[in-house]
Structure formats: structure tokens, C-alpha cells
Motif scaffolding. Structure first.
Motif, PDB file in Angstrom:
ATOM      1  N   UNK A  66     -33.185 -70.111  11.995  1.00 27.18           N
ATOM      2  CA  UNK A  66     -32.974 -69.650  10.623  1.00 27.18           C
ATOM      3  C   UNK A  66     -33.974 -68.589  10.181  1.00 27.18           C
ATOM      4  N   UNK A  67     -34.952 -68.255  11.008  1.00 27.35           N
ATOM      5  CA  UNK A  67     -36.041 -67.349  10.610  1.00 27.35           C
ATOM      6  C   UNK A  67     -35.568 -65.945  10.247  1.00 27.35           C
ATOM      7  N   UNK A  68     -34.495 -65.483  10.849  1.00 31.31           N
ATOM      8  CA  UNK A  68     -34.013 -64.122  10.600  1.00 31.31           C
ATOM      9  C   UNK A  68     -32.639 -64.109   9.952  1.00 31.31           C
ATOM     10  N   UNK A  69     -32.337 -65.149   9.191  1.00 34.11           N
ATOM     11  CA  UNK A  69     -31.039 -65.219   8.514  1.00 34.11           C
ATOM     12  C   UNK A  69     -31.222 -65.024   7.010  1.00 34.11           C
ATOM     13  N   UNK A  70     -30.147 -64.696   6.346  1.00 30.23           N
ATOM     14  CA  UNK A  70     -30.149 -64.515   4.895  1.00 30.23           C
ATOM     15  C   UNK A  70     -30.470 -65.848   4.224  1.00 30.23           C
ATOM     16  N   UNK A  71     -31.411 -65.837   3.275  1.00 26.39           N
ATOM     17  CA  UNK A  71     -31.881 -67.069   2.636  1.00 26.39           C
ATOM     18  C   UNK A  71     -30.901 -67.640   1.619  1.00 26.39           C
ATOM     19  N   UNK A  72     -30.209 -66.771   0.907  1.00 34.63           N
ATOM     20  CA  UNK A  72     -29.246 -67.238  -0.095  1.00 34.63           C
ATOM     21  C   UNK A  72     -27.888 -66.605   0.196  1.00 34.63           C
ATOM     22  N   UNK A  73     -26.845 -67.283  -0.216  1.00 40.65           N
ATOM     23  CA  UNK A  73     -25.486 -66.831   0.084  1.00 40.65           C
ATOM     24  C   UNK A  73     -25.113 -65.588  -0.723  1.00 40.65           C
ATOM     25  N   UNK A  74     -24.107 -64.862  -0.239  1.00 41.20           N
ATOM     26  CA  UNK A  74     -23.588 -63.714  -0.978  1.00 41.20           C
ATOM     27  C   UNK A  74     -23.091 -64.148  -2.355  1.00 41.20           C
ATOM     28  N   UNK A  75     -22.512 -65.323  -2.446  1.00 42.71           N
ATOM     29  CA  UNK A  75     -22.026 -65.829  -3.737  1.00 42.71           C
ATOM     30  C   UNK A  75     -23.174 -65.934  -4.736  1.00 42.71           C
ATOM     31  N   UNK A  76     -24.308 -66.492  -4.320  1.00 38.78           N
ATOM     32  CA  UNK A  76     -25.462 -66.620  -5.215  1.00 38.78           C
ATOM     33  C   UNK A  76     -25.998 -65.240  -5.575  1.00 38.78           C
ATOM     34  N   UNK A  77     -26.059 -64.327  -4.608  1.00 36.13           N
ATOM     35  CA  UNK A  77     -26.522 -62.964  -4.884  1.00 36.13           C
ATOM     36  C   UNK A  77     -25.666 -62.343  -5.990  1.00 36.13           C
ATOM     37  N   UNK A  78     -24.349 -62.472  -5.868  1.00 36.22           N
ATOM     38  CA  UNK A  78     -23.448 -61.882  -6.867  1.00 36.22           C
ATOM     39  C   UNK A  78     -23.574 -62.573  -8.213  1.00 36.22           C
TER      40      UNK A  78
END
Length: 86
Positions: free
Chosen positions: A34-46
Motif C-alpha cells: 500500500x506504500x505507493x497507492x492512493x490514500x483516499x478514493x476518487x469519490x472522497x476526492x470529488x
């Protein structure tokens, strides 16, 4: 800001994270996968973009907004203040 489309990503490697356990915050190691993955989902970003735009409109100027999320479902706005470094 007009359509809340995600135009780019800049994902940084993360070695540790804060989590709530046993009644308090604890710093733990991020699993290797998980070290190089997006921390929050695209849904949360939007959702954050929409909320941020509403707060900015309310105050009439760009804001520095502190927020938190609970397992990527609920968003809490902790504080908002004007950006003074623009």
C-alpha cells in the motif's frame, strides 16, 4: 473547479500512517503493498472538492481547510481559514 474532474495525480510513497486504535491515535507502518497507492478514493476526492468549493463560496475567498474521514465514508470539516500566502 467547474466540474470536479480529477485531472492528475501525484502519489508519494508513504512509510507510516496515523490510525485510531485503543482509544487514541497510533502511528503504524504502511503495508508494503500500500506504500505507493492512493490514500483516499476518487469519490472522497470529488466530495472534498464539492465541499471545499461550498466553503470557499461561503467565505468569498480561497480557504485552507482541515478535514478528516472515517474509513472513507464520512467527512468531517475540522476548520477553515483564509489562505494568506497567495
Amino acid at each position: 473547479k467547474s466540474n470536479f474532474e480529477i485531472k492528475s495525480r501525484d502519489i508519494q510513497s508513504q512509510d507510516t500512517m496515523l490510525t485510531f486504535r485503543d482509544g487514541g491515535n497510533q502511528e503504524i507502518s504502511v503495508p508494503e503493498e500500500e506504500k505507493n497507492t492512493q490514500s483516499i478514493s476518487d469519490e472522497i476526492v470529488k466530495r472534498l472538492a464539492v465541499i471545499g468549493k461550498k466553503i470557499e463560496t461561503h467565505y468569498g475567498k480561497p480557504q485552507d481547510i482541515e478535514w478528516g474521514t472515517d474509513n472513507q465514508s464520512r467527512i468531517w470539516i475540522l476548520q477553515s481559514r483564509p489562505i494568506t500566502t497567495l
